[in-house]
Design a protein around this motif. Structure first.
Motif, short mmCIF file in Angstrom:
data_model
loop_
_atom_site.label_atom_id
_atom_site.label_comp_id
_atom_site.label_asym_id
_atom_site.label_seq_id
_atom_site.Cartn_x
_atom_site.Cartn_y
_atom_site.Cartn_z
N PHE A 48 0.82 -1.22 -0.12
CA PHE A 48 0.01 -0.03 0.10
C PHE A 48 0.75 1.43 0.28
O PHE A 48 1.62 1.50 0.76
N GLN A 49 0.66 2.20 -1.05
CA GLN A 49 1.28 3.60 -0.99
C GLN A 49 0.08 4.42 -0.56
O GLN A 49 -0.89 4.70 -1.59
N GLU A 50 0.07 5.25 0.33
CA GLU A 50 -1.14 6.10 0.76
C GLU A 50 -0.94 7.33 0.37
O GLU A 50 0.27 7.74 0.01
N PHE A 51 -1.97 8.10 -0.24
CA PHE A 51 -2.03 9.51 -0.72
C PHE A 51 -2.85 10.26 0.60
O PHE A 51 -4.01 10.01 0.83
N GLY A 52 -2.36 11.32 0.59
CA GLY A 52 -3.07 12.54 1.38
C GLY A 52 -3.47 12.10 2.91
O GLY A 52 -4.39 12.27 3.27
N ALA A 53 -2.60 11.22 3.49
CA ALA A 53 -2.90 10.80 4.91
C ALA A 53 -3.02 11.84 5.89
O ALA A 53 -3.82 11.57 6.90
N LEU A 54 -2.48 12.86 5.65
CA LEU A 54 -2.52 14.16 6.72
C LEU A 54 -3.51 15.18 6.31
O LEU A 54 -3.74 16.09 7.17
N ALA A 55 -4.13 14.96 5.16
CA ALA A 55 -5.15 15.95 4.77
C ALA A 55 -6.30 16.19 5.91
O ALA A 55 -6.94 15.36 6.00
N THR A 56 -6.71 17.52 6.05
CA THR A 56 -7.47 17.64 6.90
C THR A 56 -8.76 19.03 6.32
O THR A 56 -8.06 19.55 5.36
N HIS A 57 -9.86 19.03 6.73
CA HIS A 57 -10.59 20.12 6.31
C HIS A 57 -10.20 21.63 6.79
O HIS A 57 -9.32 21.69 7.86
N ASN A 58 -11.02 22.65 6.32
CA ASN A 58 -10.75 23.97 6.77
C ASN A 58 -11.95 24.67 7.21
O ASN A 58 -12.04 25.92 7.34
N ILE A 59 -12.71 23.64 7.67
CA ILE A 59 -14.32 24.41 7.94
C ILE A 59 -13.97 24.85 9.48
O ILE A 59 -13.35 23.94 10.35
N THR A 60 -14.68 25.95 9.72
CA THR A 60 -14.88 26.23 11.22
C THR A 60 -16.33 26.37 11.78
O THR A 60 -16.54 26.12 13.09
N ASP A 61 -17.27 26.55 10.95
CA ASP A 61 -18.45 26.44 11.32
C ASP A 61 -18.97 25.20 12.22
O ASP A 61 -18.52 24.08 11.85
N PHE A 62 -20.10 25.26 12.90
CA PHE A 62 -20.73 24.29 13.43
C PHE A 62 -19.57 23.48 14.20
O PHE A 62 -19.74 22.36 14.46
N GLY A 63 -18.91 24.25 14.87
CA GLY A 63 -17.79 23.75 15.79
C GLY A 63 -16.60 22.68 15.03
O GLY A 63 -16.24 21.66 15.66
N MET A 64 -16.74 22.61 13.87
CA MET A 64 -15.87 21.71 13.09
C MET A 64 -14.34 22.09 13.16
O MET A 64 -13.56 21.04 13.12
N GLY A 65 -13.95 23.26 13.80
CA GLY A 65 -12.61 23.71 14.12
C GLY A 65 -11.97 22.55 14.96
O GLY A 65 -10.82 22.14 14.84
N GLU A 66 -12.82 22.17 15.85
CA GLU A 66 -12.53 21.23 17.00
C GLU A 66 -12.34 19.85 16.34
O GLU A 66 -11.61 18.53 16.92
N GLN A 67 -12.83 19.51 14.99
CA GLN A 67 -13.09 18.11 14.81
C GLN A 67 -11.89 17.76 13.53
O GLN A 67 -12.66 17.65 12.49
N ARG A 68 -10.93 18.08 13.72
CA ARG A 68 -9.94 17.68 12.72
C ARG A 68 -9.34 16.45 12.74
O ARG A 68 -8.49 16.17 13.92
N TYR A 69 -9.31 15.67 11.87
CA TYR A 69 -8.72 14.26 11.84
C TYR A 69 -7.76 14.22 10.60
O TYR A 69 -8.25 14.24 9.55
N PRO A 70 -6.61 13.89 10.84
CA PRO A 70 -5.70 13.39 9.60
C PRO A 70 -6.31 12.49 8.63
O PRO A 70 -6.78 11.52 9.11
N GLY A 71 -6.44 12.98 7.38
CA GLY A 71 -7.06 11.97 6.55
C GLY A 71 -8.53 12.39 6.18
O GLY A 71 -8.90 11.94 5.03
N ASP A 72 -9.08 12.90 7.11
CA ASP A 72 -10.35 13.51 6.85
C ASP A 72 -11.64 12.52 6.75
O ASP A 72 -12.46 12.55 5.97
N GLY A 73 -11.21 11.15 7.14
CA GLY A 73 -12.40 10.31 7.31
C GLY A 73 -12.48 9.39 6.03
O GLY A 73 -13.46 8.52 5.55
N ILE A 74 -11.08 9.36 5.25
CA ILE A 74 -11.09 8.50 4.19
C ILE A 74 -9.58 8.09 4.01
O ILE A 74 -8.60 9.20 4.14
N VAL A 75 -9.10 6.75 3.61
CA VAL A 75 -7.85 6.18 3.25
C VAL A 75 -7.73 6.14 2.10
O VAL A 75 -8.46 5.28 1.44
#
Ligand code: HXC
Length: 514
Positions: A48-75
């Motif tokens: 496996f060669q992963e792409f974008g493992a550390l990508a996160t979103h830039n949304i701040t509304d709806f408390g999303m600023g605190e919900q940043r996970y590397p990969g943003d819910g997809i591998v």
């Protein structure tokens, strides 16, 4: 250790943890694997060669600023399955229910592009609550980008969708655009709008399982092509399915070593068609006896069981099977069977897989409901798909080939290459009773004993048409063979046809009666 190495290691570890230990535990409690565990089962070790493992979103509304996970819910990335390269994505339900974000879209699109440019299959492991609500139109636009790439890749590289969770909204449209959809028995659901929304809009009360569970989509809607016992079985099936497919539309499917003799005569076939013409028999018995041992992989087994489609091998080469199933609805063609058959023909044609068709069909199913729902339009798809297909095509009439079904089911006029028939074949415009009642209506009305006269004419009609020899005499059937010879004959014929080249007239695209 230097600070930057520490940061990298921390981020990598965080990416591996997905939504965190509690959510991983919940995922396991539901009998589900995490995205990374699924990929580990699917791909060859260390490939496996992963792409974008550390990508996160830039949304701040709806408390999303605190919900940043590397990969943003997809591998996402590239890997190998049995040594063959593939592009993959796996949605991570532990991160905001695997909901589809702009970053997810970028990551999926990237591997879609790489897959298309490199000519390798794309496999999606789906587990997502659909468009991430907090991202609004960003997520909707992201779906559009993914759908566009699904369509452009269609028929160029194989695309397989494995549904491993409750997939809603946009999360089911991308799979619907791919070649194959695999569901699991316990944990996979597919619907555009869930039970809650349906209740509020239409007032209908329905559970997730009866709305979009695996049985519904495998037996009723035809949306899914396979149902597996569990995730492990679904991943095994994905690998098996890939083994019948080429890497892309310019290659042939891989040949495997065959341990089944090419000249094997199958004596059981000589007695498979019952003496009585209305007695059913199971076409699976024919298929299992003809193709390489244990090589048959049926597709859409639960949907429109009056038709059988699937992959198999002949002397190690992949082939596509289309067959009527006389054990169900006497093998008559209806709307669903027409959709199932025509779609499968096109898949085989796109991926250079020769087609073998077994015909035992009394015709298209008569009925008001079928007519109202467009059996004319749907049935025409079979004619269209067979005619358009340029792969080698061979047909074997085992028993009935009546009326429209004779023409539609890979007849010579549908650009079929070779037409075999068994001596039990009955090739006629229609069944005996119906024909006699039309031809001799006046005479029967006037007869002293109409029943006896009808019996006499029916016998005569049967003697005349219920055999393959008239059609063979006219060149519509190339050869009448003993059923037991079917396997060696098919292998020999396909060897000759392997280098077949056929072109269709140049056009932007045809207008299939969809
Ligand atoms: C943001 C979502 C989400 C979504 C789930 N979550 N779906 N977050 N956007 N679409 C979050 C939940 O808030 C929850 O977070 C976590 O994921 C797990 O979800 P649960 O509901 O606890 O899980 P479960 O009970 O298993 O139910 C799963 C589900 C349900 C059936 C998928 O979550 C659901 O109905 N989601 C919404 C489905 C939907 O309508 N999607 C929008 C479709 S519109 P917390 O933090 O509470 O654990 C769409 C338009 C595209 O996709 C059209 C393109 C053509």
């Amino acid at each position: 250790m230097s600070d930057y190495l520490t940061t990298l290691r921390e981020l990598r570890e965080k990416a591996l943890r997905g939504g965190g230990p509690k959510r991983i535990e919940q995922q396991h409690d539901r009998g589900k694997l995490t995205a990374r565990e699924r990929l580990a089962h699917l791909l060859d070790e260390e490939s496996f060669q992963e792409f974008g493992a550390l990508a996160t979103h830039n949304i701040t509304d709806f408390g999303m600023g605190e919900q940043r996970y590397p990969g943003d819910g997809i591998v996402t990335g590239l890997g190998k399955i049995n040594g063959r390269r593939v592009a993959v994505f796996a949605q991570d339900f532990t991160v905001m229910g695997g909901s589809f974000s702009e970053v997810q879209s970028h990551k999926i699109c990237r591997i879609q592009d790489v897959a298309l440019e490199s000519g390798i299959p794309l496999i999606g492991l789906n587990d997502s609550g659909g468009a991430r609500i907090q991202e609004g139109v960003r997520s909707l636009a992201g779906y559009g980008e993914v759908f566009q790439r699904n369509v452009l890749a269609s028929g160029v590289i194989p695309q397989i969708s494995v549904m491993l969770g409750p997939c809603a909204g946009g999360a089911v449209y991308s799979p619907a655009l791919t070649d194959f959809v695999i569901m699991t028995r316990d944990n996979s659901f597919m619907f555009l709008t869930g039970p809650e929304v349906i209740k509020s809009v239409t007032g209908e009360e329905v559970t997730a399982a009866t709305l979009g569970g695996p049985l519904i989509h495998n037996c009723r809607s035809g949306v899914a092509h396979f149902v597996s016992e569990n995730e492990h079985a679904a991943i095994f099936l994905t690998k098996l399915l890939l083994s019948y497919l080429p890497q892309n539309n310019t290659e042939d499917p891989p040949k495997v070593a065959s341990y089944d003799p090419a000249d094997r005569m199958e004596e059981s076939l000589n007695g498979v068609v019952p003496g009585s013409e209305s007695e059913p028999y199971d076409m699976h018995a024919v298929i299992d006896a003809v193709f390489d041992r244990d090589s048959v992989l049926e597709v859409q087994a639960g949907f429109a069981p009056n038709a059988i489609v699937g992959f198999a091998r002949l002397d190690g080469y992949a082939v596509g099977i289309v067959a009527n199933q006389p054990a169900h609805m006497a093998g008559a063609l209806d709307i669903d069977a027409s959709d199932k058959i025509s779609r499968f023909i096109r898949i085989c044609d796109a991926y250079s897989i020769p087609l073998v068709t077994f015909v035992d069909c009394p015709g298209f199913l008569p009925g008001v409901d079928q007519e109202y729902h467009g059996v004319i339009r749907h049935g025409a798809k079979i004619i269209y798909a067979y005619t358009e297909a340029t792969v080698p095509k061979i047909s074997i009439v085992t028993r009935k080939a009546m009326g429209g079904s004779y023409v539609a089911m890979s007849s010579k006029q549908m650009r079929n290459d070779l037409a075999f028939a068994w001596p039990t074949a009955q090739i006629a415009v229609m069944g005996a009773e119906g024909a006699v009642r039309i031809l001799y209506r006046q005479e029967l009305v006037k007869a002293a004993d109409p029943a006896a006269l009808e019996r006499k004419y029916v016998e005569e009609y049967r003697r005349m048409f219920f055999n393959p020899f008239r059609a063979a005499d006219l060149g519509q059937i190339d050869e009448v063979i003993e059923p037991r010879e079917t396997r060696p004959r098919l292998i020999r014929a396909l060897e000759v046809l392997r280098t077949k080249v056929q072109q269709n007239p140049a056009k932007k695209h045809g207008l299939m009666p969809v």
